[in-house]
Scaffold this motif. Structure first.
Motif, PDB file in Angstrom:
ATOM      1  N   HIS A 156      41.795  50.436  33.209  1.00 43.37           N
ATOM      2  CA  HIS A 156      41.295  50.873  31.902  1.00 43.37           C
ATOM      3  C   HIS A 156      42.147  50.273  30.778  1.00 43.37           C
ATOM      4  O   HIS A 156      41.610  49.701  29.820  1.00 43.37           O
ATOM      5  CB  HIS A 156      41.331  52.400  31.817  1.00 43.37           C
ATOM      6  CG  HIS A 156      40.997  52.942  30.462  1.00 43.37           C
ATOM      7  ND1 HIS A 156      39.729  53.314  30.090  1.00 43.37           N
ATOM      8  CD2 HIS A 156      41.773  53.143  29.363  1.00 43.37           C
ATOM      9  CE1 HIS A 156      39.730  53.728  28.845  1.00 43.37           C
ATOM     10  NE2 HIS A 156      40.960  53.637  28.374  1.00 43.37           N
ATOM     11  N   ASP A 157      43.459  50.400  30.901  1.00 34.81           N
ATOM     12  CA  ASP A 157      44.334  49.943  29.821  1.00 34.81           C
ATOM     13  C   ASP A 157      44.250  48.432  29.617  1.00 34.81           C
ATOM     14  O   ASP A 157      44.233  47.949  28.474  1.00 34.81           O
ATOM     15  CB  ASP A 157      45.778  50.351  30.115  1.00 34.81           C
ATOM     16  CG  ASP A 157      45.993  51.856  30.029  1.00 34.81           C
ATOM     17  OD1 ASP A 157      45.101  52.559  29.503  1.00 34.81           O
ATOM     18  OD2 ASP A 157      47.049  52.336  30.495  1.00 34.81           O
ATOM     19  N   SER A 158      44.189  47.678  30.701  1.00 35.60           N
ATOM     20  CA  SER A 158      44.119  46.222  30.565  1.00 35.60           C
ATOM     21  C   SER A 158      42.776  45.784  29.992  1.00 35.60           C
ATOM     22  O   SER A 158      42.703  44.817  29.214  1.00 35.60           O
ATOM     23  CB  SER A 158      44.365  45.553  31.915  1.00 35.60           C
ATOM     24  OG  SER A 158      43.357  45.902  32.852  1.00 35.60           O
ATOM     25  N   ALA A 194      31.036  41.107  26.161  1.00 36.39           N
ATOM     26  CA  ALA A 194      31.737  42.241  25.533  1.00 36.39           C
ATOM     27  C   ALA A 194      31.250  43.585  26.076  1.00 36.39           C
ATOM     28  O   ALA A 194      32.075  44.430  26.444  1.00 36.39           O
ATOM     29  CB  ALA A 194      31.605  42.161  24.017  1.00 36.39           C
ATOM     30  N   PRO A 195      29.938  43.834  26.170  1.00 38.27           N
ATOM     31  CA  PRO A 195      29.507  45.117  26.739  1.00 38.27           C
ATOM     32  C   PRO A 195      29.844  45.264  28.213  1.00 38.27           C
ATOM     33  O   PRO A 195      29.929  46.380  28.720  1.00 38.27           O
ATOM     34  CB  PRO A 195      27.993  45.136  26.497  1.00 38.27           C
ATOM     35  CG  PRO A 195      27.603  43.742  26.227  1.00 38.27           C
ATOM     36  CD  PRO A 195      28.801  43.091  25.593  1.00 38.27           C
ATOM     37  N   ARG A 196      30.066  44.154  28.906  1.00 39.73           N
ATOM     38  CA  ARG A 196      30.494  44.262  30.307  1.00 39.73           C
ATOM     39  C   ARG A 196      31.817  45.018  30.396  1.00 39.73           C
ATOM     40  O   ARG A 196      32.020  45.852  31.292  1.00 39.73           O
ATOM     41  CB  ARG A 196      30.623  42.859  30.903  1.00 39.73           C
ATOM     42  CG  ARG A 196      30.891  42.832  32.394  1.00 39.73           C
ATOM     43  CD  ARG A 196      31.049  41.389  32.870  1.00 39.73           C
ATOM     44  NE  ARG A 196      31.106  41.297  34.320  1.00 39.73           N
ATOM     45  CZ  ARG A 196      31.356  40.168  34.972  1.00 39.73           C
ATOM     46  NH1 ARG A 196      31.545  39.037  34.293  1.00 39.73           N
ATOM     47  NH2 ARG A 196      31.405  40.153  36.287  1.00 39.73           N
ATOM     48  N   LEU A 197      32.722  44.744  29.475  1.00 42.68           N
ATOM     49  CA  LEU A 197      34.002  45.446  29.459  1.00 42.68           C
ATOM     50  C   LEU A 197      33.830  46.899  29.035  1.00 42.68           C
ATOM     51  O   LEU A 197      34.467  47.793  29.593  1.00 42.68           O
ATOM     52  CB  LEU A 197      34.983  44.734  28.529  1.00 42.68           C
ATOM     53  CG  LEU A 197      35.792  43.582  29.152  1.00 42.68           C
ATOM     54  CD1 LEU A 197      34.878  42.421  29.526  1.00 42.68           C
ATOM     55  CD2 LEU A 197      36.880  43.114  28.192  1.00 42.68           C
ATOM     56  N   VAL A 198      32.967  47.130  28.052  1.00 42.39           N
ATOM     57  CA  VAL A 198      32.773  48.493  27.572  1.00 42.39           C
ATOM     58  C   VAL A 198      32.085  49.340  28.643  1.00 42.39           C
ATOM     59  O   VAL A 198      32.394  50.528  28.810  1.00 42.39           O
ATOM     60  CB  VAL A 198      31.990  48.501  26.244  1.00 42.39           C
ATOM     61  CG1 VAL A 198      31.751  49.931  25.763  1.00 42.39           C
ATOM     62  CG2 VAL A 198      32.753  47.718  25.186  1.00 42.39           C
ATOM     63  N   HIS A 199      31.172  48.748  29.382  1.00 45.36           N
ATOM     64  CA  HIS A 199      30.548  49.455  30.502  1.00 45.36           C
ATOM     65  C   HIS A 199      31.619  49.961  31.467  1.00 45.36           C
ATOM     66  O   HIS A 199      31.562  51.109  31.945  1.00 45.36           O
ATOM     67  CB  HIS A 199      29.573  48.528  31.231  1.00 45.36           C
ATOM     68  CG  HIS A 199      28.998  49.102  32.481  1.00 45.36           C
ATOM     69  ND1 HIS A 199      29.680  49.053  33.697  1.00 45.36           N
ATOM     70  CD2 HIS A 199      27.825  49.741  32.736  1.00 45.36           C
ATOM     71  CE1 HIS A 199      28.953  49.638  34.630  1.00 45.36           C
ATOM     72  NE2 HIS A 199      27.824  50.052  34.087  1.00 45.36           N
ATOM     73  N   LEU A 200      32.602  49.119  31.768  1.00 41.91           N
ATOM     74  CA  LEU A 200      33.672  49.534  32.665  1.00 41.91           C
ATOM     75  C   LEU A 200      34.458  50.704  32.066  1.00 41.91           C
ATOM     76  O   LEU A 200      34.795  51.664  32.769  1.00 41.91           O
ATOM     77  CB  LEU A 200      34.601  48.351  32.950  1.00 41.91           C
ATOM     78  CG  LEU A 200      35.644  48.532  34.049  1.00 41.91           C
ATOM     79  CD1 LEU A 200      36.014  47.180  34.645  1.00 41.91           C
ATOM     80  CD2 LEU A 200      36.895  49.228  33.546  1.00 41.91           C
ATOM     81  N   LEU A 201      34.752  50.636  30.771  1.00 49.29           N
ATOM     82  CA  LEU A 201      35.512  51.709  30.128  1.00 49.29           C
ATOM     83  C   LEU A 201      34.730  53.019  30.100  1.00 49.29           C
ATOM     84  O   LEU A 201      35.310  54.105  30.244  1.00 49.29           O
ATOM     85  CB  LEU A 201      35.885  51.294  28.701  1.00 49.29           C
ATOM     86  CG  LEU A 201      36.861  50.118  28.584  1.00 49.29           C
ATOM     87  CD1 LEU A 201      37.004  49.696  27.131  1.00 49.29           C
ATOM     88  CD2 LEU A 201      38.223  50.477  29.165  1.00 49.29           C
ATOM     89  N   VAL A 202      33.424  52.935  29.924  1.00 48.15           N
ATOM     90  CA  VAL A 202      32.583  54.137  29.846  1.00 48.15           C
ATOM     91  C   VAL A 202      32.349  54.740  31.221  1.00 48.15           C
ATOM     92  O   VAL A 202      32.410  55.968  31.396  1.00 48.15           O
ATOM     93  CB  VAL A 202      31.237  53.801  29.169  1.00 48.15           C
ATOM     94  CG1 VAL A 202      30.258  54.965  29.309  1.00 48.15           C
ATOM     95  CG2 VAL A 202      31.453  53.476  27.697  1.00 48.15           C
ATOM     96  N   THR A 203      32.092  53.901  32.211  1.00 48.49           N
ATOM     97  CA  THR A 203      31.687  54.396  33.529  1.00 48.49           C
ATOM     98  C   THR A 203      32.808  54.383  34.565  1.00 48.49           C
ATOM     99  O   THR A 203      32.697  55.044  35.595  1.00 48.49           O
ATOM    100  CB  THR A 203      30.531  53.551  34.077  1.00 48.49           C
ATOM    101  OG1 THR A 203      31.004  52.219  34.364  1.00 48.49           O
ATOM    102  CG2 THR A 203      29.384  53.471  33.076  1.00 48.49           C
ATOM    103  N   GLY A 204      33.846  53.584  34.313  1.00 49.42           N
ATOM    104  CA  GLY A 204      34.884  53.402  35.313  1.00 49.42           C
ATOM    105  C   GLY A 204      34.519  52.409  36.388  1.00 49.42           C
ATOM    106  O   GLY A 204      35.285  52.198  37.336  1.00 49.42           O
TER     107      GLY A 204
END
Length: 274
Positions: A156-158, A194-204
């Protein structure tokens, strides 16, 4: 979400990787312990025109200076045989995968046909997670049988830091280079990346570029057109574009979308519950 087998991979992927394996067997016998793929292709085999092939080569020893020179020749030969798609990756020991990516010593790798020795850009938490959960083994010990370190908080942090540094800097560059930012390829890169990264942050959970676009289409309905443009360029490049007569509007829409997505991702300070 199924990880494809070797036989289910696109022909070009099997051909490029097969050439890599054959050249290593011929010129550096005994060096290679395993070859694995990561990235979007590990998500139901997603691979489109313009996609890269991302590899991780596991070696039996740290490459010597002499090994490195042979690897340079090998990747030069691969680039001549296969100018497309890009074949990007790096060489590590199996024990490296059991620790943090940031602790891996400098080593040989290739990016966009440029071979070098140093810290490869894919030595990061997301690569370790993709390998662990969606990696594809082409040779050696099956990736599921390899101990691969993966920490939700570190991932998450990276990811958040990547949005706040690299992606913000790219957004600023787009403001100063309007011609490049107006190209269809910029829409694919930004509206899906960019949304690929945000998807990870939102869903894990990591995902592919196309799946990230479909997620963003629902999560950001007011930016649907630019997301559809990114998906069109990636998946259906011969289809007509709604931005064909006004590429400047494509750039403005892309910058507006990326600005919002990056801000949303950076605001997510705690890892998602899985």
């Amino acid at each position: 979400m199924d990880v494809p087998t070797r036989d289910e991979l696109p022909d070009v992927v099997r051909d490029v990787c097969g050439s890599h394996l054959a050249l290593l067997d011929e010129r550096l016998p005994g060096l290679l312990h395993g070859l694995h793929l990561h990235g979007s292709i590990g998500f139901d085999g997603e691979f489109h025109g313009g996609s890269d092939i991302d590899f991780v080569a596991v070696t039996t020893r740290r490459p010597t200076e002499a090994d490195v020179e042979v690897l340079r020749e090998v990747h030069g030969e691969l680039a001549r045989r296969w100018p497309e798609p890009d074949y990007d990756g790096f060489y590590v020991l199996e024990s490296d995968l059991a620790g943090a990516p940031g602790d891996v010593p400098e080593g040989p790798g290739v990016l966009h046909q440029w071979f070098d020795v140093g810290t490869h850009c894919d030595l990061k938490e997301i690569t370790w997670r993709e390998l662990r959960d969606h990696g594809i083994t082409l040779r050696g010990k099956h990736i599921r049988d390899i101990a691969i370190a993966s920490d939700d908080t570190a991932l998450h942090d990276s990811t958040r830091e990547n949005l706040d540094t690299f992606w913000r800097s790219q957004l600023e560059a787009m403001e100063h280079h309007p011609r490049e930012a107006s190209l269809p390829q910029a829409a694919e890169w930004g509206a899906l990346g960019a949304p690929r990264l945000v998807h990870l942050l939102v869903t894990g959970q990591p995902t592919s570029k196309s799946r990230a676009g479909r997620w963003a289409r629902e999560a950001y309905p007011h930016h649907r057109e630019i997301v559809e443009e990114g998906l069109r360029v990636r998946e259906r490049p011969d289809d007509p574009s709604t931005y064909a007569t006004d590429p400047g509007r494509r750039r403005r829409d892309l910058i507006a979308f990326m600005t919002e997505v990056i801000a949303d991702g950076v605001a997510l300070t705690e890892p998602a519950e899985r």
